[in-house]
Design a protein around this motif. Sequence first.
Motif, mmCIF file in Angstrom:
data_model
loop_
_atom_site.group_PDB
_atom_site.id
_atom_site.type_symbol
_atom_site.label_atom_id
_atom_site.label_comp_id
_atom_site.label_asym_id
_atom_site.label_seq_id
_atom_site.Cartn_x
_atom_site.Cartn_y
_atom_site.Cartn_z
ATOM 1 N N GLU A 1 0.832 -1.209 0.000
ATOM 2 C CA GLU A 1 0.000 0.000 0.000
ATOM 3 C C GLU A 1 0.866 1.258 0.000
ATOM 4 O OE1 GLU A 1 -2.517 -0.668 3.385
ATOM 5 O OE2 GLU A 1 -4.089 -1.613 2.156
ATOM 6 N N LYS A 2 1.935 1.238 0.795
ATOM 7 C CA LYS A 2 2.847 2.386 0.835
ATOM 8 C C LYS A 2 3.527 2.565 -0.520
ATOM 9 C CE LYS A 2 6.609 4.433 3.431
ATOM 10 N NZ LYS A 2 7.542 4.311 4.520
ATOM 11 N N HIS A 3 3.926 1.459 -1.137
ATOM 12 C CA HIS A 3 4.567 1.512 -2.451
ATOM 13 C C HIS A 3 3.606 2.067 -3.505
ATOM 14 C CE1 HIS A 3 7.371 0.408 -5.587
ATOM 15 N NE2 HIS A 3 6.393 -0.220 -6.227
ATOM 16 N N ILE A 4 2.383 1.625 -3.486
ATOM 17 C CA ILE A 4 1.380 2.108 -4.431
ATOM 18 C C ILE A 4 1.142 3.603 -4.226
ATOM 19 C CG2 ILE A 4 -1.075 1.991 -5.038
ATOM 20 C CD1 ILE A 4 -0.873 -1.062 -4.521
ATOM 21 N N ASP B 1 1.703 6.514 -6.971
ATOM 22 C CA ASP B 1 0.632 7.451 -7.329
ATOM 23 C C ASP B 1 1.110 8.896 -7.247
ATOM 24 O OD1 ASP B 1 -1.147 5.388 -7.780
ATOM 25 O OD2 ASP B 1 -2.228 5.640 -5.877
ATOM 26 N N MET B 2 1.862 9.222 -6.197
ATOM 27 C CA MET B 2 2.381 10.587 -6.044
ATOM 28 C C MET B 2 3.367 10.921 -7.164
ATOM 29 S SD MET B 2 0.821 12.136 -3.689
ATOM 30 C CE MET B 2 1.862 13.578 -3.640
ATOM 31 N N GLU B 3 4.204 9.979 -7.528
ATOM 32 C CA GLU B 3 5.178 10.219 -8.596
ATOM 33 C C GLU B 3 4.473 10.398 -9.935
ATOM 34 O OE1 GLU B 3 8.604 11.086 -10.451
ATOM 35 O OE2 GLU B 3 8.274 10.917 -8.295
#
Length: 67
Positions: free
Chosen positions: A15-18, A22-24
């Motif tokens: 979830e943190k990776h996703i 998303d932010m990038e």
Amino acid sequence: MQEIDDLKASIARLEKHIESQDMEIYRQQRSIDGLQKKAKKLEERIASLEQSGGAGSMPADEKPPHY
């Protein structure tokens, strides 16, 4: 019980990776949008210069005066 905790930890990492992806993607899209606006302005500027005759309406095969 350990397997469930491991799964929860894996899900949290994913979830943190996703979220970071998303932010990038959001940042990249903003950058792309800005570049597209700049390109459009440059295209419009080039078109207006071409319509107005550019830099003094000098033909392409004529040498500039400083030669």
